[in-house]
Design a protein around this motif. Structure first.
Motif, PDB file in Angstrom:
ATOM      1  N   GLY A 199      30.320  54.672  35.625  1.00 19.70           N
ATOM      2  CA  GLY A 199      31.043  55.476  34.659  1.00 19.70           C
ATOM      3  C   GLY A 199      30.818  54.989  33.242  1.00 19.70           C
ATOM      4  O   GLY A 199      30.407  53.855  33.021  1.00 19.70           O
ATOM      5  N   ASP A 238      38.043  57.686  37.150  1.00 20.05           N
ATOM      6  CA  ASP A 238      37.001  58.691  37.388  1.00 20.05           C
ATOM      7  C   ASP A 238      35.940  58.171  38.355  1.00 20.05           C
ATOM      8  O   ASP A 238      35.462  58.906  39.235  1.00 20.05           O
ATOM      9  N   ARG A 244      34.969  59.542  42.165  1.00 15.44           N
ATOM     10  CA  ARG A 244      33.630  60.067  42.435  1.00 15.44           C
ATOM     11  C   ARG A 244      32.866  59.249  43.473  1.00 15.44           C
ATOM     12  O   ARG A 244      32.172  59.815  44.326  1.00 15.44           O
ATOM     13  N   TYR A 245      33.010  57.915  43.405  1.00 13.73           N
ATOM     14  CA  TYR A 245      32.150  57.066  44.247  1.00 13.73           C
ATOM     15  C   TYR A 245      32.910  56.199  45.240  1.00 13.73           C
ATOM     16  O   TYR A 245      32.309  55.659  46.165  1.00 13.73           O
ATOM     17  N   LEU A 268      36.030  59.292  49.251  1.00  8.30           N
ATOM     18  CA  LEU A 268      35.956  59.937  47.940  1.00  8.30           C
ATOM     19  C   LEU A 268      37.102  59.476  47.034  1.00  8.30           C
ATOM     20  O   LEU A 268      37.672  60.247  46.268  1.00  8.30           O
TER      21      LEU A 268
END
Length: 348
Positions: free
Chosen positions: A168, A186, A190-191, A339
């Motif tokens: 990020g 974030d 996402r990861y 996720l």
């Protein structure tokens, strides 16, 4: 090109001709590659004329490597597209395209076309190398400062220690705890969740009196927070190296008119860094995404077979990954993150 051997006197004659007609034309007349004449010129500068004439070059048993026209064109085109790259990076990038050439040959071509070697400052005696053993075991975070039209801006970078994958980033005109927390949240969404985060003791990361809101956030998310040693940037070596790369390859190469344009350029650079740029810190041939997504073996196998894995279809085939992360807290409680969403598995 000719494989003929020249005496030192003949080389000197060719060099004197090159001073008049240019290195490339003199090399063409002599039937040798221009990097060879460039090497002779460097030797002449180092030894002087008398030393050059008496110099006895070594005769390696493997013979002289010939640089093909395809290799030369590929090296110069790759360097033109990536002006911040060094010889090792160019060699790794070409290997991914199925073109094999030694770092020494790449360096010779680049130097003969204006490249200047950069001196590296390092204190190996005080630097200890470490690396996480798997993706998301450890992440590193730092803030890079630079200027856009005399206005200071701040680039927050978050990278995975094991793969060097950039998880990020944010570009801001001022730093804040909220922005730093946003980069982490974030990335987790996402990861998946990192188990540990390494930062310096900057005011957004650390409070000398109690704990600040960022530290409380990490504590609530069960992310261990480790601080680099004071006045010892080597502890954050991987994210510091990423800082240097983006400064050298993007910021120093491309002036930004405003923050919006800078964000767009950084977004493209990060995508290239993660998915297309061979990284020296993970062997020189893999890109961070292949290591982060668990496809290093497949990528290396494809390269061994001479395949070009730089195309979009080839890249896409290596980046699919189920984002699953298993974390155990100090009390022995397991939590599975899918996720970025926690699924509690209970105690052992």
């Amino acid at each position: 090109m000719s494989t003929q051997s020249f005496t030192q006197a003949q080389k000197l004659t060719i060099l004197k001709s090159a001073a008049t007609v240019g290195i490339k034309k003199a090399a063409k007349i002599a039937g040798v590659h221009y990097t060879t004449v460039y090497d002779w010129r460097n030797k002449l500068k180092t030894l002087g004329e008398e030393g050059f004439l008496t110099y006895q070059p070594s005769r390696p048993g493997r013979g002289k490597k010939i640089i093909s026209a395809q290799q030369e064109a590929a090296v110069l085109e790759c360097w033109k597209s990536n002006p911040g790259f060094g010889p090792g990076q160019i060699r790794g990038q070409l290997r991914r395209a199925g073109i094999t050439i030694s770092t020494r040959s790449v360096r010779k071509l680049m130097q003969a076309n204006g490249y200047r070697l950069q001196t590296k400052r390092s204190d190996k005696s005080s630097t200890q190398r470490f690396e996480a053993s798997r993706p998301l075991e450890l992440a590193q975070m730092d803030i890079l400062e630079f200027f856009i039209n005399k206005a200071k801006v701040y680039l927050i970078l978050l990278i995975d220690d094991f793969s060097r994958f950039i998880l990020g980033w944010r570009l801001l005109d001022q730093t804040s705890v909220d922005a730093v927390i946003g980069v982490i949240s974030d990335a987790v969404a996402r990861y998946g969740k990192m188990e540990e985060l390494l930062t310096d003791r900057g005011f957004v990361f650390y409070s000398w009196r109690g704990i600040n809101r960022f530290e409380k956030y990490l504590e609530s998310e069960r992310i261990d927070h480790t601080h680099a040693r004071p006045h010892h940037p080597q502890t954050l070596g991987k994210v510091e190296a990423c800082n240097r790369r983006i400064k050298q390859e993007l910021i120093a190469q491309q002036p930004f008119p405003n923050l919006h344009e800078a964000r767009g350029a950084i977004e493209r650079w990060v995508d290239h860094f993660n998915y297309r740029r061979a990284h020296q810190g993970i062997g020189g041939f893999l890109v961070p995404a292949e290591r982060f997504h668990g496809h290093a073996k497949e990528a290396l196998s494809a390269m061994d077979k001479g395949f070009d894995i730089t195309g979009q279809d080839a890249i896409s085939s290596f980046i699919e990954r189920s984002v699953i992360n298993l974390v155990m807290n100090p009390e022995g409680r397991l939590t599975l993150y899918l996720l970025g969403q926690p699924i509690d598995l209970g105690g052992r």
